[in-house]
Design an enzyme around this catalytic site. Structure first.
Site, short mmCIF file in Angstrom:
data_model
loop_
_atom_site.label_atom_id
_atom_site.label_comp_id
_atom_site.label_asym_id
_atom_site.label_seq_id
_atom_site.Cartn_x
_atom_site.Cartn_y
_atom_site.Cartn_z
N LYS A 4 13.90 8.93 2.82
CA LYS A 4 14.49 8.13 1.73
C LYS A 4 15.21 9.02 0.73
CE LYS A 4 10.27 6.27 1.56
NZ LYS A 4 9.11 5.66 0.87
N HIS A 15 10.67 33.06 10.42
CA HIS A 15 9.40 32.52 10.93
C HIS A 15 8.36 33.62 10.73
CE1 HIS A 15 6.63 30.04 12.95
NE2 HIS A 15 7.30 29.72 14.04
N ARG A 33 7.52 23.21 7.78
CA ARG A 33 8.59 23.59 8.72
C ARG A 33 9.79 22.73 8.37
NH1 ARG A 33 8.40 24.61 15.06
NH2 ARG A 33 7.63 26.56 14.17
N ARG A 81 2.85 24.95 18.65
CA ARG A 81 1.99 26.08 18.27
C ARG A 81 1.77 26.20 16.77
NH1 ARG A 81 3.93 26.75 22.93
NH2 ARG A 81 5.69 25.77 21.91
N THR A 82 2.83 26.21 16.00
CA THR A 82 2.68 26.56 14.60
C THR A 82 1.85 25.52 13.87
OG1 THR A 82 4.86 27.57 14.76
CG2 THR A 82 3.94 27.30 12.54
N1 CP Z 1 6.62 29.61 18.45
C1 CP Z 1 6.68 28.45 17.76
O1 CP Z 1 7.03 28.42 16.56
O2 CP Z 1 6.34 27.35 18.48
P1 CP Z 1 6.37 25.84 17.94
O3 CP Z 1 7.81 25.51 17.66
O4 CP Z 1 5.78 25.04 19.04
O5 CP Z 1 5.56 25.80 16.66
#
Ligand code: CP
Length: 309
Positions: A87, A135, A107, A57-58
């Protein structure tokens, strides 16, 4: 430089403006003429997504949001292996080098890495989830979903369930709920997976009432919003607990005790804690919640560009 790093940084006024903007992008997405117009907004700009951990999703909603706004998109979805982090390159060096992008979305596996990137970056950084830390863009889309359902973000009873120790979405959502008066949070988990003391301190400071409980049924009876989360087994380095042991499954007997006008949310992905049979329940909102993420992220990218040349 305007970064998005924590849920804490959002004010209610900023969230309201973000939601109005998300509403507009949702509306303009409905016709091809309006889509083409929106695509002119950020032509000539580039979003870079660097994801060191898996994401559906993100990453993809940010990339689609960027494309719909006219950005071009570059990056890597398996940065731990495919970027020079493999590395030994640091997040700081990575952020400095990627400064030819107009926005960098990270991320990361460890808490605080997006903040470290932001400390040296000349372009906006968006935290797409950092370890078991935060998040913030998920929490904003969660609040947008709640707002669209209830028309308010205050005086709500919210049951946040599951792995609250390692689940960053729960940590960020609790911080946003604390910004509005009269909310009550029931943290439903086993004692070893309860929410961190840092979040409880924020709730105390804001006057947000909360309880920590293992009594799922009691919490479900009172909740306007049931926010389920999965066990973050990838972060359970010490002792792995199973969903069966945690007893927090939103099955038919759980649905039975919930209010008729409550809603069920989940940041997804899900495992056994949210059975597929629950999808047929009229209170299930997790797929519209995920869709809302596209428009909230469009609104975020659009806003963040206001601070850029
Ligand atoms: N909710 C969420 O962060 O989903 P993903 O890990 O798929 O991005």
């Amino acid at each position: 430089v305007h970064h998005i790093l924590t849920a804490e940084q959002f004010t209610p006024d900023e969230l309201e403006a973000l939601f109005l903007s998300a509403d507009k992008f949702l509306e303009s997405d409905q016709t091809i003429t309006a889509r083409r117009e929106v695509m002119q907004r950020h032509r000539g700009r580039v979003v870079i997504t660097t994801f060191y951990e898996p994401s559906t999703r993100t990453r993809i909603s940010f990339e689609v949001a960027a494309l719909k706004l006219g950005f071009q998109v570059a990056g890597t979805e398996n940065a731990a292996e495919f970027s020079s982090a493999a590395k030994g390159e640091t997040i700081e060096d990575t952020a400095r080098v990627l400064g030819y992008g107009d926005v960098l979305i990270f991320r990361t596996s460890d808490d605080g890495e997006a903040m470290r990137a932001a400390a040296v970056s000349e372009v906006p950084i968006i935290n797409g989830g950092d370890g078991k830390g935060e998040h913030p863009t998920q929490a904003a889309l969660d609040m947008y979903t709640i707002f669209r359902e209830f028309g308010r973000l205050d005086n709500l009873n919210v049951a946040i369930m599951g792995d609250l120790k390692y689940g960053r979405t729960a940590r960020s959502l609790a911080q946003l709920l604390a910004k509005y008066p009269g909310n009550h949070i029931s943290f439903v988990s086993t004692p070893e997976l309860q929410i961190g003391d840092d979040i409880k301190a924020i709730l105390d400071e804001s006057g947000t009432t909360f309880e920590e409980t293992s009594e799922m049924y009691d919490a479900l009876r009172e909740a306007d919003v049931v926010y389920q989360t999965r066990l973050q087994l990838e972060r359970h380095k010490d002792k792995k607990i199973s969903v069966g042991q945690s007893h927090f499954i939103l099955d038919a007997s759980a649905l039975d005790v919930m209010k008729k006008d409550a809603i069920i949310m989940h940041p997804l992905p899900r495992n056994e804690e949210l059975p597929i049979s629950t999808d047929a329940d009229p209170r299930a909102r997790y797929f519209s919640q995920a869709r809302n993420g596209l428009y909230v992220r469009m609104a975020m990218l659009d806003k963040i560009m206001k601070t850029r040349p």
